[in-house]
Write a protein that holds these residues in place. Structure first.
Motif, short mmCIF file in Angstrom:
data_model
loop_
_atom_site.label_atom_id
_atom_site.label_comp_id
_atom_site.label_asym_id
_atom_site.label_seq_id
_atom_site.Cartn_x
_atom_site.Cartn_y
_atom_site.Cartn_z
N ASP A 96 -6.88 -3.13 3.40
CA ASP A 96 -5.63 -3.62 2.99
C ASP A 96 -5.54 -5.21 3.63
N ASP A 122 -0.11 5.14 0.75
CA ASP A 122 -0.37 6.09 1.86
C ASP A 122 -0.63 5.36 3.40
N GLY A 123 0.48 5.89 4.22
CA GLY A 123 0.26 5.20 5.42
C GLY A 123 1.13 4.13 5.57
N THR A 124 1.71 3.69 4.51
CA THR A 124 2.47 2.42 4.41
C THR A 124 3.84 2.75 4.02
N ASP A 139 0.77 -1.22 -0.14
CA ASP A 139 -0.16 0.01 0.08
C ASP A 139 0.79 1.24 -0.02
N ASN A 191 -1.40 -0.71 5.81
CA ASN A 191 -1.65 0.07 7.11
C ASN A 191 -3.23 0.13 7.50
MG LIG Z 1 -2.94 3.02 3.51
#
Ligand SMILES: [Mg+2]
Length: 281
Positions: free
Chosen positions: A216, A26-28, A24, A211
């Motif tokens: 996910d 964004d945020g990962t 992933d 995340n």
């Molecule tokens: Mg994400």
């Protein structure tokens, strides 16, 4: 900090040794909080095309079209085809000159320019994760296929730009899932099946790293993929389909990828990672 759990769950996916890793974004791989980012992005985009579309209604219709794409189960069309069809249908040309059939081409060109000239200015909302680039390279060095499994509700230009913010490049991936090339979205299990199909790897030999437990982890698991929760900005704690999923930092995952090579850990005495694959051999 619990590599103990992860060591048993990966290197083998449910269907055998891992052959592909899905990351992933964004945020990962990238420190970016989508919930904070989206309103700023939409405001800037609406301002950019304000002479073609009434800003307030444009944002509303864009969100509506994006939601339609996320809920769509018909895989006969690309996400982009469905998004634009829904968007044009929702915009009244009397109120939005850019929605007149003879001006739609001009509007599309303006969107493109937005992603090239204005979107890069949003980088201030993101932070690079230092291990991200090394992680992708380590997975490639293992001979695994590597996928950027970001929700394909953004065009390639917007995803390529965010990849740059992460210190990465589209060329480092076997597949980058974007609005233009996919026919499904997270959190549909279908999205994960489409990815596995596109790279020619059985779901049981894929590892999904993300995340968001709902977008996910749970659906990837549902189609039989191995999963790894990237700590730092975990979303939807308590998601039923993600109970006891292995989790840890990107750094721990990197160590695991390198260590599980079958040989001893060549990074044992290296405090930092070099920028290319060579030392992994
Ligand atoms: Mg994400």
């Amino acid at each position: 900090m619990r590599p103990a759990g992860t060591e048993t769950a990966i290197p083998s996916g449910p269907g055998g040794p891992v052959e592909a890793v899905l990351f992933d974004l964004d945020g990962t791989l990238l420190e970016l909080d989508m919930d904070r980012f989206l309103p700023v992005y939409l405001r800037r985009l609406a301002a950019w095309v304000a002479d073609l579309f009434d800003p307030e209604d444009f944002v509303r219709q864009l969100i509506r079209a994006t939601t339609a794409v996320m809920e769509n189960r018909d895989r006969s069309r690309t996400n982009a085809a469905l998004l634009y069809e829904t968007l044009w249908a929702g915009l009244d040309p009397a109120r939005h000159p850019g929605a007149r059939p003879d001006r739609r081409e001009q509007a599309l060109v303006r969107f493109e320019r937005f992603y090239r000239e204005e979107f890069p200015k949003l980088q201030f909302m993101a932070r690079r994760r230092p291990e991200a680039a090394a992680l992708v390279e380590a997975a490639r060095a293992r001979g695994w296929k590597v996928v950027l499994a970001t929700n394909p509700i953004f065009p390639m230009a917007a995803i390529a730009e965010r990849l740059r913010w992460a210190g990465l490049d589209v060329g480092q991936f076997d597949l980058v899932t974007v609005l233009e090339n996919m026919h499904s979205c997270k959190p549909q299990p279908d999205y994960y099946l489409e990815v596995a199909d596109r790279i020619g790897v059985e779901p049981g030999r894929c590892l999904m790293v993300g995340n968001d437990l709902r977008q996910d982890i749970a659906p990837a698991r549902a189609v039989g993929m191995a999963v790894y929760v990237a700590e730092g900005l975990v979303l939807h704690e308590g998601e039923p389909g993600a109970v006891d999923a292995p989790r840890g930092t990107l750094g721990q995952l990197l160590q695991w990828i390198v260590k599980s090579d079958g040989n001893r850990n060549t990074f044992a005495n290296r405090p930092t990672l070099p920028g290319n694959n060579a030392p992994l051999e």
